[in-house]
Design a protein around this motif. Sequence first.
Motif, PDB file in Angstrom:
ATOM      1  N   PRO B   4      -3.013   5.295 -10.776  1.00 53.98           N
ATOM      2  CA  PRO B   4      -4.115   5.025  -9.866  1.00 53.98           C
ATOM      3  C   PRO B   4      -5.012   3.943 -10.441  1.00 53.98           C
ATOM      4  CG  PRO B   4      -4.401   7.133 -10.974  1.00 53.98           C
ATOM      5  CD  PRO B   4      -3.056   6.627 -11.356  1.00 53.98           C
ATOM      6  N   ARG B  16       2.694  -3.519   2.073  1.00 50.73           N
ATOM      7  CA  ARG B  16       1.986  -2.713   3.075  1.00 50.73           C
ATOM      8  C   ARG B  16       2.407  -3.173   4.475  1.00 50.73           C
ATOM      9  NH1 ARG B  16       0.447   1.020   5.797  1.00 50.73           N
ATOM     10  NH2 ARG B  16      -1.702   1.567   6.251  1.00 50.73           N
ATOM     11  N   ARG B  23       3.875   5.527  -0.964  1.00 51.09           N
ATOM     12  CA  ARG B  23       2.884   6.295  -0.214  1.00 51.09           C
ATOM     13  C   ARG B  23       1.559   6.438  -0.974  1.00 51.09           C
ATOM     14  NH1 ARG B  23       4.027   9.639   4.186  1.00 51.09           N
ATOM     15  NH2 ARG B  23       6.234   9.313   3.884  1.00 51.09           N
ATOM     16  N   ASP B  24       1.669   6.663  -2.277  1.00 50.36           N
ATOM     17  CA  ASP B  24       0.449   6.937  -3.040  1.00 50.36           C
ATOM     18  C   ASP B  24      -0.384   5.672  -3.291  1.00 50.36           C
ATOM     19  OD1 ASP B  24       2.077   5.638  -4.784  1.00 50.36           O
ATOM     20  OD2 ASP B  24       2.063   7.177  -6.350  1.00 50.36           O
ATOM     21  N   ARG B  25       0.094   4.588  -2.784  1.00 49.91           N
ATOM     22  CA  ARG B  25      -0.610   3.321  -3.016  1.00 49.91           C
ATOM     23  C   ARG B  25      -1.315   2.866  -1.734  1.00 49.91           C
ATOM     24  NH1 ARG B  25      -2.525   0.239  -6.936  1.00 49.91           N
ATOM     25  NH2 ARG B  25      -1.848  -1.911  -6.930  1.00 49.91           N
ATOM     26  N   ILE B  26      -0.948   3.457  -0.622  1.00 52.57           N
ATOM     27  CA  ILE B  26      -1.421   2.980   0.679  1.00 52.57           C
ATOM     28  C   ILE B  26      -2.943   3.025   0.785  1.00 52.57           C
ATOM     29  CG2 ILE B  26      -1.435   3.535   3.157  1.00 52.57           C
ATOM     30  CD1 ILE B  26       1.512   4.209   2.921  1.00 52.57           C
ATOM     31  N   GLU B  27      -3.483   4.147   0.332  1.00 56.53           N
ATOM     32  CA  GLU B  27      -4.935   4.305   0.483  1.00 56.53           C
ATOM     33  C   GLU B  27      -5.693   3.220  -0.288  1.00 56.53           C
ATOM     34  OE1 GLU B  27      -8.100   7.821  -0.295  1.00 56.53           O
ATOM     35  OE2 GLU B  27      -6.015   8.442   0.059  1.00 56.53           O
ATOM     36  N   ASP B  28      -5.248   2.951  -1.498  1.00 56.38           N
ATOM     37  CA  ASP B  28      -5.896   1.916  -2.309  1.00 56.38           C
ATOM     38  C   ASP B  28      -5.851   0.561  -1.622  1.00 56.38           C
ATOM     39  OD1 ASP B  28      -6.325   3.794  -4.204  1.00 56.38           O
ATOM     40  OD2 ASP B  28      -4.775   3.089  -5.611  1.00 56.38           O
ATOM     41  N   ASP B  30      -5.414  -0.074   1.584  1.00 54.21           N
ATOM     42  CA  ASP B  30      -6.232  -0.105   2.793  1.00 54.21           C
ATOM     43  C   ASP B  30      -7.718  -0.241   2.465  1.00 54.21           C
ATOM     44  OD1 ASP B  30      -3.952  -0.003   4.203  1.00 54.21           O
ATOM     45  OD2 ASP B  30      -4.184   2.043   4.966  1.00 54.21           O
ATOM     46  N   SER B  31      -8.156   0.435   1.411  1.00 61.34           N
ATOM     47  CA  SER B  31      -9.561   0.299   1.013  1.00 61.34           C
ATOM     48  C   SER B  31      -9.840  -1.144   0.587  1.00 61.34           C
ATOM     49  CB  SER B  31      -9.920   1.191  -0.171  1.00 61.34           C
ATOM     50  OG  SER B  31      -9.392   2.454   0.010  1.00 61.34           O
ATOM     51  N   TYR B  32      -8.874  -1.684  -0.112  1.00 62.75           N
ATOM     52  CA  TYR B  32      -9.032  -3.064  -0.568  1.00 62.75           C
ATOM     53  C   TYR B  32      -9.199  -4.002   0.630  1.00 62.75           C
ATOM     54  CZ  TYR B  32      -8.067  -7.554  -2.727  1.00 62.75           C
ATOM     55  OH  TYR B  32      -8.162  -8.856  -3.136  1.00 62.75           O
ATOM     56  N   THR B  34     -10.204  -3.268   3.628  1.00 56.41           N
ATOM     57  CA  THR B  34     -11.475  -3.037   4.316  1.00 56.41           C
ATOM     58  C   THR B  34     -12.607  -3.769   3.587  1.00 56.41           C
ATOM     59  OG1 THR B  34     -10.613  -0.846   4.793  1.00 56.41           O
ATOM     60  CG2 THR B  34     -12.938  -1.206   5.253  1.00 56.41           C
TER      61      THR B  34
END
Lengths: 90, 277
Positions: B4, B16, B23-28, B30-32, B34
């Motif tokens: 992480p 992406r 999968r465990d990287r998607i949230e990071d 997407d935040s980036y 945004t």
Amino acid sequence: MLGVEGGQSWALEHRDLLRAFAALPGEQRSVVVLIGVEDFSYLQAARVLGVPIGTVMSRLSRGRERLRHYLSGDVNRDQRGRNVELKRVK
Amino acid sequence: MTPPGRPIERDDLHARLDGQLPRDRIEDVDSYLTAHLEVEAEFSEYAAQREALRLAFAVQASEPIPARLRIASILQERQRRRYRQLAQIAAAVSLLVLGGIGGWAVRDLASPLGSLPPGAVARMVTADAIAAHRTFSVEARHPVEVDAGQEAHLVQWLSKRLGRQLVVPDLKAAGFRLMGGRLLPAEDRPAAQFMYQNGSGDRLTLYLRDGVGGETALRYDEEGGVGAFYWSDQGFGYAIAAKADRDLLLRIAELVYQQTSPNGAGAKIPPAPRKPS
């Protein structure tokens, strides 16, 4: 369905897009097609083309960037305008 | 697994977009996106470009395409397609891994053009042929790599590089004599160009490449005053390009077809010419 006007404009965009695409260096074109259109995974594309996966990634990135500049009529910007915060995997 | 907090790289952003990010990287990621609107805008353009190419290659112009698509909507579409195509891709890749077995079929599969719709292939090869014509037909000193004086060597060399015995058509009936030929790069394999000239110094080129799929109807295209007829026969693509009127080009296309087709001299140029789509 499209109206006549929309149909024409889409046909023109189609043409411009394919023309811009045809103007890409062959190695970038192959990667953009295999991954973006044919849904190959990066690893599969690397195998098919016989190059390392890092090469696939850099060709993909350069191909898309170049296509974007072609389509915006700004062919000379290929190599600049890159976000320096982003480090590329070689 | 990805630790992480690893910095987001461009490769992550492309992954992406292509639905290939763990999968465990998607949230990071997407935040980036945004938090970095400029980068988000750039990748939205890639998403739109990607979708437009899919449509262009599918030759499905029946639906309007939004000028800009957001990454999220592209990803949903991608996900659906992905599962449908996984089996197909797995089959293709396992064939490739088999390597030497059934070399010819595997060659075609391995070609980026081999699995594309014929219309898209025709457009791409014709565009390549026209570009090659424009580049080399204006050369005063080096229009060809190997000139017609060494025709046997020229044919042997290009046949070897293209992987099949080439025939250099005789176009004297239309007033054109062979000047020579050259090898050209195309996707993953070489292409060949033969150049001809008539008594007035007008030049025409015949562009050849392998791996374009089965047979395609004759089609005409024109760009910047250079016209070209393209067709494919037995997996081999042919394009005749020149700054000449369509009728002359058609006559030449017919001469070439008669001399290269297994149907021989009696063959009529196969399907009726089509207007460019």
